[in-house]
Enzyme design. Structure first.
Site, PDB file in Angstrom:
ATOM      1  N   MET A  28       0.832  -1.206   0.000  1.00 26.60           N
ATOM      2  CA  MET A  28       0.000   0.000   0.000  1.00 26.60           C
ATOM      3  C   MET A  28       0.866   1.255   0.000  1.00 26.60           C
ATOM      4  O   MET A  28       0.367   2.358   0.245  1.00 26.60           O
ATOM      5  CB  MET A  28      -0.944   0.009   1.198  1.00 26.60           C
ATOM      6  N   HIS A  35       9.192  -4.206   3.577  1.00 24.84           N
ATOM      7  CA  HIS A  35       8.795  -4.410   2.177  1.00 24.84           C
ATOM      8  C   HIS A  35      10.002  -4.815   1.322  1.00 24.84           C
ATOM      9  O   HIS A  35       9.903  -5.695   0.453  1.00 24.84           O
ATOM     10  CB  HIS A  35       8.202  -3.128   1.590  1.00 24.84           C
ATOM     11  N   GLN A  59     -10.287  -1.487   2.472  1.00 31.37           N
ATOM     12  CA  GLN A  59      -9.911  -2.217   3.677  1.00 31.37           C
ATOM     13  C   GLN A  59      -9.788  -1.306   4.900  1.00 31.37           C
ATOM     14  O   GLN A  59      -9.381  -1.742   5.963  1.00 31.37           O
ATOM     15  CB  GLN A  59      -8.611  -2.994   3.467  1.00 31.37           C
ATOM     16  N   GLN A 151      -3.633 -12.002   8.126  1.00 28.50           N
ATOM     17  CA  GLN A 151      -3.822 -11.705   6.709  1.00 28.50           C
ATOM     18  C   GLN A 151      -3.185 -12.781   5.841  1.00 28.50           C
ATOM     19  O   GLN A 151      -3.793 -13.260   4.875  1.00 28.50           O
ATOM     20  CB  GLN A 151      -3.208 -10.343   6.394  1.00 28.50           C
ATOM     21  N   VAL A 174      10.413  -8.215   9.917  1.00 26.97           N
ATOM     22  CA  VAL A 174      11.646  -7.437  10.017  1.00 26.97           C
ATOM     23  C   VAL A 174      11.474  -6.450  11.164  1.00 26.97           C
ATOM     24  O   VAL A 174      10.479  -5.721  11.230  1.00 26.97           O
ATOM     25  CB  VAL A 174      11.952  -6.700   8.695  1.00 26.97           C
ATOM     26  N   SER A 184       4.808   0.935   8.342  1.00 26.45           N
ATOM     27  CA  SER A 184       4.601   2.292   7.838  1.00 26.45           C
ATOM     28  C   SER A 184       3.983   3.169   8.919  1.00 26.45           C
ATOM     29  O   SER A 184       4.296   4.361   9.024  1.00 26.45           O
ATOM     30  CB  SER A 184       3.687   2.271   6.607  1.00 26.45           C
ATOM     31  N   ARG A 185       3.117   2.591   9.738  1.00 24.84           N
ATOM     32  CA  ARG A 185       2.417   3.382  10.756  1.00 24.84           C
ATOM     33  C   ARG A 185       3.348   3.877  11.866  1.00 24.84           C
ATOM     34  O   ARG A 185       3.002   4.795  12.598  1.00 24.84           O
ATOM     35  CB  ARG A 185       1.270   2.579  11.346  1.00 24.84           C
TER      36      ARG A 185
END
Length: 252
Positions: A28, A35, A59, A151, A174, A184-185
């Site tokens: 995303m 990633h 989502q 997920q 990781v 990311s958050r």
């Protein structure tokens, strides 16, 4: 690296590379070392590596969370170029949802607990967008991080249930040196929050009971969404400074 924005453009490219082994990393955006570890694994196991960047609105049950999601497309492009990805698929909503999300994929068991219990519709959006992306890209292998272990299990179940010809490959979480799962958050946390956040993994891996873990996290300033054991794995979702963080570890 070539940037592709439409299904038609990808179909033309696919016709020239379909005899090669294709690996796929759906994201995303807001790319980070987690990633990039998936990209590296794909490059080790395939001839061609395709990464998608698509911030999927279906989502998100919290529109504020969608609006503040920490992603910058130019930064993502630069990182992927530096890490030698072959193709970047960057569609728009109308490309992914020509039906305006009238059709969707649902699962009626695992998607209702853990993250699914507090995020209604979340996994419908995840399963639907990933099925669409897999059908478009047609990879042999697709890579997902174990930080979102629920997920991963749902996606693996989906491709088996629908006889999809793709391998869903889980990759290890990781972490920062302090144990914090890279996300990311994390970028939404203050400097103080970033110092507190590693406590989540520390508590998950200590020898205390579930109730003791909950008490220790709450004392440290976390608001707990859930902390529970499921199929030999300890799962947690918490809020810190209104930022939702998830993690999981195997039970010892």
């Amino acid at each position: 690296m070539k940037i592709v924005k439409t299904v038609e453009e990808w179909n033309e490219i696919y016709s020239t590379i379909k005899n090669k082994k294709i690996g796929f990393v759906p994201t995303m955006g807001g790319l980070h070392k987690g990633h990039l570890s998936l990209v590296k694994k794909s490059q080790e196991q395939n001839d061609i590596t395709v990464v998608s960047v698509y911030l999927n609105p279906t989502q998100f049950n919290d529109k504020k969370d969608l609006a503040t999601y920490p992603a910058n497309f130019d930064d993502d492009v630069r990182l992927l170029e530096q890490n030698n990805a072959d193709y970047l698929f960057a569609p728009t909503y109308s490309v992914i949802y020509p039906d305006d999300y009238r059709y969707k994929v649902s699962e009626n068991d695992l998607s209702r607990i853990l993250c699914g219990a507090s995020r209604p519709g979340h996994f419908d959006g995840v399963l639907t967008v990933v099925m669409k992306l897999l059908n478009i890209i047609r990879p042999e292998n697709a890579y997902f991080g174990e930080k979102d272990f629920q997920q991963y299990k749902l996606l693996d179940g989906m491709v088996k249930a629908f006889f999809m010809n793709v391998n869903i490959i889980p990759c290890p979480i990781v972490r920062e040196e302090n144990g914090l799962a890279i996300s990311s958050r994390n970028r939404k946390l203050s400097e103080t929050g970033l110092k507190t956040a590693p406590k989540l993994h520390e508590v998950l891996t200590d020898k205390s009971s579930l109730e003791e873990k909950k008490a220790e996290l709450e004392k440290a300033g976390f608001k707990i969404d859930y902390l529970t054991e499921q199929d030999g794995r300890l799962y947690a979702a918490v809020f810190l400074e209104d930022v939702r963080l998830i993690d999981n570890v195997r039970c010892e």
